[in-house]
Each structure stands twice: as structure tokens, then as C-alpha cells.
Design an enzyme around this catalytic site. Structure first.
Site, PDB file in Angstrom:
ATOM      1  CG  PHE A 102    -141.874 -24.029  28.050  1.00 55.61           C
ATOM      2  CD1 PHE A 102    -141.985 -24.223  29.424  1.00 55.61           C
ATOM      3  CD2 PHE A 102    -141.308 -25.047  27.270  1.00 55.61           C
ATOM      4  CE1 PHE A 102    -141.526 -25.397  30.019  1.00 55.61           C
ATOM      5  CE2 PHE A 102    -140.857 -26.215  27.845  1.00 55.61           C
ATOM      6  CZ  PHE A 102    -140.956 -26.394  29.223  1.00 55.61           C
TER       7      PHE A 102
ATOM      8  CG  ASP B  65    -142.133  -9.710  15.204  1.00 53.71           C
ATOM      9  OD1 ASP B  65    -141.091 -10.287  14.818  1.00 53.71           O
ATOM     10  OD2 ASP B  65    -143.279 -10.147  14.982  1.00 53.71           O
ATOM     11  CB  ILE B  66    -136.709 -10.952  16.605  1.00 51.47           C
ATOM     12  CG1 ILE B  66    -137.459 -12.205  16.135  1.00 51.47           C
ATOM     13  CG2 ILE B  66    -136.512 -10.961  18.119  1.00 51.47           C
ATOM     14  CD1 ILE B  66    -136.667 -13.494  16.322  1.00 51.47           C
TER      15      ILE B  66
ATOM     16  CB  ALA C  80    -137.691 -14.551  20.143  1.00 47.09           C
TER      17      ALA C  80
ATOM     18  CE1 TYR D  80    -138.717 -24.915  15.970  1.00 50.50           C
ATOM     19  CE2 TYR D  80    -138.278 -27.287  15.992  1.00 50.50           C
ATOM     20  CZ  TYR D  80    -138.208 -26.038  16.594  1.00 50.50           C
ATOM     21  OH  TYR D  80    -137.611 -25.922  17.825  1.00 50.50           O
TER      22      TYR D  80
ATOM     23  CG  ASN E  24    -138.177 -34.403  22.763  1.00 51.66           C
ATOM     24  OD1 ASN E  24    -137.215 -34.724  22.084  1.00 51.66           O
ATOM     25  ND2 ASN E  24    -139.407 -34.440  22.301  1.00 51.66           N
TER      26      ASN E  24
ATOM     27  NE  ARG F 186    -139.289 -37.706  19.898  1.00 48.86           N
ATOM     28  CZ  ARG F 186    -139.360 -38.713  19.033  1.00 48.86           C
ATOM     29  NH1 ARG F 186    -138.759 -39.859  19.312  1.00 48.86           N
ATOM     30  NH2 ARG F 186    -140.018 -38.591  17.901  1.00 48.86           N
TER      31      ARG F 186
ATOM     32  NE  ARG G  81    -145.807 -37.166  15.620  1.00 48.25           N
ATOM     33  CZ  ARG G  81    -145.737 -36.337  16.649  1.00 48.25           C
ATOM     34  NH1 ARG G  81    -146.822 -35.704  17.060  1.00 48.25           N
ATOM     35  NH2 ARG G  81    -144.605 -36.121  17.266  1.00 48.25           N
TER      36      ARG G  81
ATOM     37  CD  GLU H  79    -142.925 -38.866  15.519  1.00 44.86           C
ATOM     38  OE1 GLU H  79    -142.874 -37.741  16.032  1.00 44.86           O
ATOM     39  OE2 GLU H  79    -143.660 -39.761  15.946  1.00 44.86           O
TER      40      GLU H  79
HETATM   41  N1  UDP Z   1    -146.450 -38.252  20.707  1.00 47.96           N
HETATM   42  C1  UDP Z   1    -147.541 -39.053  21.002  1.00 47.96           C
HETATM   43  N2  UDP Z   1    -148.779 -38.501  20.986  1.00 47.96           N
HETATM   44  C2  UDP Z   1    -149.016 -37.195  20.695  1.00 47.96           C
HETATM   45  C3  UDP Z   1    -147.896 -36.360  20.401  1.00 47.96           C
HETATM   46  C4  UDP Z   1    -146.646 -36.937  20.406  1.00 47.96           C
HETATM   47  O1  UDP Z   1    -147.392 -40.249  21.267  1.00 47.96           O
HETATM   48  O2  UDP Z   1    -150.188 -36.787  20.699  1.00 47.96           O
HETATM   49  C5  UDP Z   1    -145.088 -38.828  20.728  1.00 47.96           C
HETATM   50  C6  UDP Z   1    -144.341 -38.711  19.413  1.00 47.96           C
HETATM   51  O3  UDP Z   1    -144.523 -39.855  18.600  1.00 47.96           O
HETATM   52  C7  UDP Z   1    -142.898 -38.587  19.848  1.00 47.96           C
HETATM   53  C8  UDP Z   1    -142.968 -37.989  21.234  1.00 47.96           C
HETATM   54  O4  UDP Z   1    -144.330 -38.100  21.663  1.00 47.96           O
HETATM   55  O5  UDP Z   1    -142.313 -39.862  19.977  1.00 47.96           O
HETATM   56  C9  UDP Z   1    -142.556 -36.526  21.279  1.00 47.96           C
HETATM   57  O6  UDP Z   1    -143.284 -35.829  20.320  1.00 47.96           O
HETATM   58  P1  UDP Z   1    -143.187 -34.256  20.231  1.00 47.96           P
HETATM   59  O7  UDP Z   1    -144.041 -33.830  19.079  1.00 47.96           O
HETATM   60  O8  UDP Z   1    -143.434 -33.691  21.567  1.00 47.96           O
HETATM   61  O9  UDP Z   1    -141.648 -34.018  19.926  1.00 47.96           O
HETATM   62  P2  UDP Z   1    -140.681 -34.531  18.749  1.00 47.96           P
HETATM   63  O10 UDP Z   1    -141.375 -35.642  17.982  1.00 47.96           O
HETATM   64  O11 UDP Z   1    -140.422 -33.331  17.924  1.00 47.96           O
HETATM   65  O12 UDP Z   1    -139.483 -35.047  19.439  1.00 47.96           O
END
Ligand code: UDP
Length: 334
Positions: free
Chosen positions: A14, A57-58, A78, A147, A176, A215, A267, A270
Site C-alpha cells: 500500500f 523475501d527479506i 516490507a 506486531y 493510521n 485516531r 478490543r 487498543e
Molecule cells: N475500528 C472500528 N471498526 C472496525 C475496525 C476498527 O470501529 O471494524 C476502529 C478501532 O476501534 C480503532 C480505529 O477504528 O479506533 C482504527 O482501527 P485500526 O485497526 O484501523 O487501527 P489501530 O486500532 O491499530 O489504530
């Protein structure tokens, strides 16, 4: 800047493919290494004949080494992304993101590369303590899943090589990133891909929690600008945040994308907010983002057909796909 020999690992991915477009536009001679695990040949189809493209592949040091010969600059993009698969296959993440990075930086050293750019992740900050909003580069490091850990160890490795072997290494911690060609591969991942596939199929957006979490969404062309600015600048052994400094809520994203929503469980691990402190990159490199969220979303909607092939997620399939995430990270009350 005069024309250079530039190598991009993960150049079919991307962000990598957008970077390649800009490097070619600026007159550089570009070589791409990609194993197509998540990158797609389609992302570079329009560059055919204009770049050198090798499937490699690295993790395979002997195979990648020859491609570094004569390179002036290396952009290392990568990596394996996404949280859920990193919990399921931590060893693969470690070998690609840590050992793989060591191979790339070592091949660069042996080939006397002058400038090395590492693509780091803001996930190294984990859930920052209250006093670290906006989050500066000096905030505590606290990876919440493999990750995040492996991207951070890759960063440390690259900077260490820079320090010991006097190679100019710069690491950019991305917040993001979104834009055309954001990944649409099989795993449940970044929100834009999930929501765009839902929109194109007239399904409700799966909003995590109440959607008030924010975000620091950063448009891909701004990220490419940051990489080129850092590559051309006289800087070394530095880490810079790359974000807008202006976080937006998921509810705002939903209203810009327009559609129904359905709520799914919060989740584990996060943060409620990611917010880049961008004073360092502004002051030292004169970079700041230019694309607003409205504009970015407009551009992405103009390309929405790209997401027709993307996996379509529902609350049920998300619950199943994230089982491991919840299993490992929700600590049971004693
Ligand atoms: N998010 C959401 N629905 C989804 C996937 C993500 O509302 O199906 C929200 C998630 O709670 C977060 C934001 O989108 O606040 C970004 O999530 P992503 O997984 O893209 O990135 P990260 O959490 O790693 O910043």
C-alpha cells in the site's frame, strides 16, 4: 535532487507503491523487492518497464543481497502488518519484521548505502499515559501485541546499525495511514478497508465500542512526502512521528463515509486515542500534513471500486476472527 539509485522493500504494498510512484516521478532509478505476501503486483502494474521489480523475501539474505549493490538510498517498507495474525503467528512476525529488517540493514551496510529509511509504527506507544497526549517521540515504549513489538525491535535494529556503522538511518513512526490501495487481504485489519468493503456492499459499518475513540488518520500522499523530505534532508539517527496532529473519531469517519452502523465489542489493548505530537518533524524537517480528513475520504470514495474484491466483515465473522486477540489479551478477573 539529482537522480539516485533507490531500493524499496515492500514496494508493491500500500504505502510502498505510492512511494514508488513519487520516486519515479522525481526521476530516480527504482528497484522494488517484494514477496507479494500482502503486496500486489497490480499496485505497480502501471510502472511496468519503468522500474526493476524482483520477487524476493527479506528473510532470504543471500537472495536479496545482490539487489543492494550500487544503491544510494533504501526505503524499508516490507513487513507483516495487522494485530490478529501477529498473535496467532508471532514467529513469522519476528522473522519478517525483526530478522528481515536486520537482513535489509546489513545488506545496506555491506553495499555502502548512504541513507536508510525505516517504516516504524506508532503502535510502539501502546496505550500512552494521560500526560503523553499528544504523544511525542520520547513517550514510553509499550507494545501491546507481537506486531507492535516486532516493528519496534526492527526500528531499534535499524538505528543501531546506523549508529555503529555510520549509515544515515531515519525512522518514521506512522500513525493510521489511509488512502487508495490500502490493503484488502484476508485478515481483519485496518478500519478503512473494513468500512469501504461494507459500504460498497451496503452493509452496516462495524463500529468498535461507542465510536468516540479517535485516531490520527494520515493520508498516504502526506506520508510519502514525509519519507522524501527525510530522505533528502541532512538528518541521521533520528525518529520522527508522522501524523496530522489532529485526531478524528470513528463516528466522524462514519458520517463522512455515510451509511448505517452496528456496534461491536471494544478490543483489548487498543488505545482510545492516538494523537501524534508532530513538533519535532515540523521543526527539524519542515514537514506537516496537507490533506484533511474530508479531502482524504473524498479521494478514497472516488476510488471505491478498488474495495469490491476486499473481504466483507460482519459482526459475526469479526467475532470469530478476533477470538485469539480476546483470548490472549483479556485477563480473567481473579
Ligand atoms: N475500528 C472500528 N471498526 C472496525 C475496525 C476498527 O470501529 O471494524 C476502529 C478501532 O476501534 C480503532 C480505529 O477504528 O479506533 C482504527 O482501527 P485500526 O485497526 O484501523 O487501527 P489501530 O486500532 O491499530 O489504530
Amino acid at each position: 535532487m539529482e537522480s539516485k539509485n533507490v531500493l524499496v522493500t515492500g514496494g508493491a504494498g500500500f504505502i510502498g507503491s505510492h512511494l514508488v510512484d513519487r520516486l519515479v516521478q522525481e526521476g530516480h532509478r527504482v528497484t522494488v523487492l517484494d514477496n507479494y505476501s500482502t503486496g500486489r503486483p497490480d499496485n505497480l502494474a502501471h510502472q511496468q518497464g519503468k522500474i526493476r521489480l524482483a520477487q524476493a523475501d527479506i528473510r532470504d539474505f543471500e537472495k536479496i543481497l545482490p539487489y543492494f549493490q550500487g544503491m544510494d538510498m533504501v526505503f524499508h517498507m516490507a513487513a507483516l502488518a495487522d494485530i490478529v495474525p501477529s498473535m496467532v503467528n508471532p514467529r513469522e512476525y519476528y522473522t519478517s519484521n525483526v530478522t528481515g529488517t536486520m537482513h535489509v540493514v546489513e545488506a545496506s551496510r555491506l553495499s555502502k548505502v548512504k541513507k536508510f529509511l525505516y517504516t516504524a509504527s506508532s503502535s510502539c506507544y501502546g496505550i500512552p499515559p494521560k500526560e503523553y497526549y499528544p504523544t511525542p517521540e520520547t513517550a514510553p515504549i509499550s507494545p501491546q501485541y507481537p506486531y507492535a513489538l516486532t516493528k519496534y525491535l526492527g526500528e531499534e535494529t535499524a538505528l543501531h546499525w546506523g549508529q555503529v556503522y555510520q549509515m544515515d538511518v531515519v525512522s518514521l513512526r506512522l500513525f493510521n495511514v489511509y488512502g487508495p490501495r490500502s490493503r484488502t487481504s484476508g485478515t481483519y485489519g485496518a478500519v478503512f478497508g473494513v468500512f469501504l468493503a461494507q459500504k460498497i456492499n451496503n452493509k452496516p459499518f462495524t463500529v468498535v465500542g461507542d465510536g468516540t475513540q479517535t485516531r490520527d488518520f494520515t493520508y498516504v500522499s502526506d506520508v510519502v512526502d514525509a519519507f522524501l523530505t527525510a530522505a533528502y534532508a541532512d538528518v541521521r539517527n533520528e525518529i520522527f512521528n508522522v501524523g496530522t496532529g489532529n485526531p478524528q473519531s470513528i463516528n466522524r469517519l462514519v458520517s463522512l463515509l455515510e451509511g448505517e452502523k452496528v456496534h461491536i465489542p471494544k478490543r483489548p489493548g487498543e488505545p482510545d486515542c492516538t494523537w501524534a505530537d508532530i513538533r519535532k518533524i515540523k521543526n527539524k524537517l519542515g514537514w506537516e500534513s496537507r490533506v484533511s480528513m474530508e479531502e482524504g475520504v473524498r479521494k478514497i470514495l472516488a476510488n471505491i471500486e478498488y474495495w469490491r474484491q476486499a473481504p466483507l466483515w460482519t459482526p459475526q465473522t469479526i467475532a470469530k476472527a478476533t477470538e485469539d486477540w480476546f483470548k490472549y489479551l483479556v485477563k480473567e478477573e481473579k
